[in-house]
Design a protein around this motif. Structure first.
Motif, PDB file in Angstrom:
ATOM      1  N   GLU A  12       2.241   1.825  -3.453  1.00  0.00           N
ATOM      2  CA  GLU A  12       1.207   2.417  -4.311  1.00  0.00           C
ATOM      3  C   GLU A  12       1.009   3.894  -3.968  1.00  0.00           C
ATOM      4  O   GLU A  12       0.820   4.740  -4.852  1.00  0.00           O
ATOM      5  CB  GLU A  12      -0.113   1.664  -4.140  1.00  0.00           C
ATOM      6  CG  GLU A  12      -0.179   0.327  -4.844  1.00  0.00           C
ATOM      7  CD  GLU A  12      -0.349   0.460  -6.349  1.00  0.00           C
ATOM      8  OE1 GLU A  12      -0.513   1.599  -6.842  1.00  0.00           O
ATOM      9  OE2 GLU A  12      -0.312  -0.566  -7.036  1.00  0.00           O
ATOM     10  N   HIS A  29      -4.812   5.060  -0.624  1.00  0.00           N
ATOM     11  CA  HIS A  29      -3.819   4.074  -0.196  1.00  0.00           C
ATOM     12  C   HIS A  29      -3.250   4.431   1.178  1.00  0.00           C
ATOM     13  O   HIS A  29      -2.946   3.539   1.980  1.00  0.00           O
ATOM     14  CB  HIS A  29      -2.694   3.977  -1.224  1.00  0.00           C
ATOM     15  CG  HIS A  29      -3.116   3.312  -2.503  1.00  0.00           C
ATOM     16  ND1 HIS A  29      -3.497   1.986  -2.556  1.00  0.00           N
ATOM     17  CD2 HIS A  29      -3.239   3.795  -3.765  1.00  0.00           C
ATOM     18  CE1 HIS A  29      -3.818   1.673  -3.805  1.00  0.00           C
ATOM     19  NE2 HIS A  29      -3.683   2.748  -4.552  1.00  0.00           N
ATOM     20  N   ASN A  82       6.204  -0.807  -8.960  1.00  0.00           N
ATOM     21  CA  ASN A  82       6.321   0.256  -7.957  1.00  0.00           C
ATOM     22  C   ASN A  82       7.688   0.268  -7.285  1.00  0.00           C
ATOM     23  O   ASN A  82       8.028   1.232  -6.591  1.00  0.00           O
ATOM     24  CB  ASN A  82       5.249   0.093  -6.873  1.00  0.00           C
ATOM     25  CG  ASN A  82       3.861   0.349  -7.409  1.00  0.00           C
ATOM     26  OD1 ASN A  82       3.689   1.062  -8.389  1.00  0.00           O
ATOM     27  ND2 ASN A  82       2.859  -0.235  -6.779  1.00  0.00           N
ATOM     28  N   GLU A 115       0.834  -1.206   0.000  1.00  0.00           N
ATOM     29  CA  GLU A 115       0.000   0.000   0.000  1.00  0.00           C
ATOM     30  C   GLU A 115       0.870   1.259   0.000  1.00  0.00           C
ATOM     31  O   GLU A 115       0.572   2.235  -0.687  1.00  0.00           O
ATOM     32  CB  GLU A 115      -0.930   0.008   1.215  1.00  0.00           C
ATOM     33  CG  GLU A 115      -2.024  -1.038   1.198  1.00  0.00           C
ATOM     34  CD  GLU A 115      -3.013  -0.849   0.059  1.00  0.00           C
ATOM     35  OE1 GLU A 115      -3.126   0.278  -0.481  1.00  0.00           O
ATOM     36  OE2 GLU A 115      -3.675  -1.838  -0.305  1.00  0.00           O
ATOM     37  N   ARG A 136       3.870   5.894  -5.440  1.00  0.00           N
ATOM     38  CA  ARG A 136       3.733   6.004  -6.899  1.00  0.00           C
ATOM     39  C   ARG A 136       2.670   7.048  -7.282  1.00  0.00           C
ATOM     40  O   ARG A 136       2.917   7.924  -8.105  1.00  0.00           O
ATOM     41  CB  ARG A 136       3.368   4.645  -7.491  1.00  0.00           C
ATOM     42  CG  ARG A 136       3.316   4.662  -9.018  1.00  0.00           C
ATOM     43  CD  ARG A 136       2.883   3.333  -9.599  1.00  0.00           C
ATOM     44  NE  ARG A 136       3.075   3.350 -11.037  1.00  0.00           N
ATOM     45  CZ  ARG A 136       4.174   2.917 -11.651  1.00  0.00           C
ATOM     46  NH1 ARG A 136       5.172   2.437 -10.933  1.00  0.00           N
ATOM     47  NH2 ARG A 136       4.277   2.953 -12.958  1.00  0.00           N
ATOM     48  N   LYS A 137       1.488   6.935  -6.657  1.00  0.00           N
ATOM     49  CA  LYS A 137       0.409   7.872  -6.980  1.00  0.00           C
ATOM     50  C   LYS A 137       0.797   9.302  -6.585  1.00  0.00           C
ATOM     51  O   LYS A 137       0.529  10.258  -7.319  1.00  0.00           O
ATOM     52  CB  LYS A 137      -0.876   7.458  -6.255  1.00  0.00           C
ATOM     53  CG  LYS A 137      -1.455   6.119  -6.694  1.00  0.00           C
ATOM     54  CD  LYS A 137      -1.972   6.167  -8.111  1.00  0.00           C
ATOM     55  CE  LYS A 137      -2.833   4.954  -8.454  1.00  0.00           C
ATOM     56  NZ  LYS A 137      -2.126   3.683  -8.340  1.00  0.00           N
TER      57      LYS A 137
END
Length: 287
Positions: free
Chosen positions: A128, A158, A253, A125, A131-132
């Protein structure tokens, strides 16, 4: 309902490949998002030819779904936290058959303090999230604000899921309702982004300013799994990290996560000579 379905339960339980059977009825709060069925039965089997089989039955006006799940697939769901609704049903459903305490042992693992599996789930998580968050800031700098907004919403999602897993809960479809009780600061960031009166670019700017420290504060718990693996030896090639059995789930990721950790001195890049003059392989060690 249990008495009505007993012949089906007994038929499943009589198979040597069946490890456990668990039932959830619609009256249970866990089925609020599955209201097309009145009863769901999960049958866990070992070495099925197919990873998952679903059968539908009816009795009078009751609709019943049987999920036949391979034990390996179930263990993967638990490991990755990829099917939270199913995992919550396993945690809280009514056990009808349990060979050698398979389901009870699984429940003990799900309810225990943070385990190695949960550390991995938190790590995925967090990866992620990074990355976002990173990609959203790139779009923001390019003034592509709607793309940046999309990534910012999912970064906060996340972050919320990570906080819930850290608290011992399994996120479901009502993440924001759940996170309100656990970390209202994350919900506040989300509400200010989604419901704020400012222009979209101003809301994004405020979010990035406000969330930078919060995300940094989550870095130790979010990267505990990865850093523990990397402490197994002093130096790692990227391909060794990417293909390690415990880190391969980070997928694409991983590169972004490593760059984030290098920027914050959790990981140090090391230049290693190759057979080609002037070309070095980039390797990694914990800071």
């Amino acid at each position: 309902m249990e008495d009505i379905l007993r012949p089906l339960f007994e038929q499943c339980a009589s198979k040597s490949t069946t490890l456990g059977i668990i039932m959830i009825e619609k009256e249970d709060r866990l089925l609020t998002a599955m209201d097309m069925f009145d009863v769901i039965v999960i049958v866990v089997e070992i070495w099925q030819d197919k990873p998952e089989v679903i059968k539908h039955y009816s009795f009078r006006e009751k609709k019943i779904a049987f999920y036949f799940i391979d034990e390996r697939r179930l263990q993967e769901w638990v490991l990755l936290g990829s099917q939270p609704k199913m995992i919550n049903m396993l945690r809280e459903g009514h056990i009808l058959f349990d060979r050698d305490r398979f389901l009870e042992n699984l429940r003990d693992e799900l309810w225990s303090p943070i385990t190695k599996k949960q550390k991995l789930t938190i790590g995925l998580e967090f990866a992620e999230l990074i990355r976002k968050f990173t990609e959203g800031k790139v779009f923001f700098k390019k003034e592509q604000f709607f793309h940046a907004y999309y990534y910012a919403v999912y970064a906060l999602y996340h972050l919320g899921k990570m906080a819930m897993i850290e608290s011992g809960l399994m996120p479901d479809s009502a993440v924001w309702r759940q996170i309100k009780q656990i970390e209202p600061e994350i919900l506040k960031l989300y509400e200010e982004l989604v419901l704020g009166n400012e222009s979209i670019d101003k809301r994004l700017e405020l979010l990035y300013l406000a969330s930078e420290f919060l995300i940094y504060s989550k870095t130790p718990v979010g990267t505990e799994h990865l850093l523990e693996i990397m402490q197994e030896k002093p130096l790692w090639r990227f391909e060794e990290i990417a293909h390690h059995p415990q880190t391969k789930h980070y997928g694409t990721n991983l590169s972004i996560l490593l760059d984030y950790l290098i920027e914050r001195s959790f990981i140090v890049p090391i230049q290693v000579e190759t057979s080609l003059k002037g070309i070095y392989e980039r390797c990694y060690q914990t800071g």
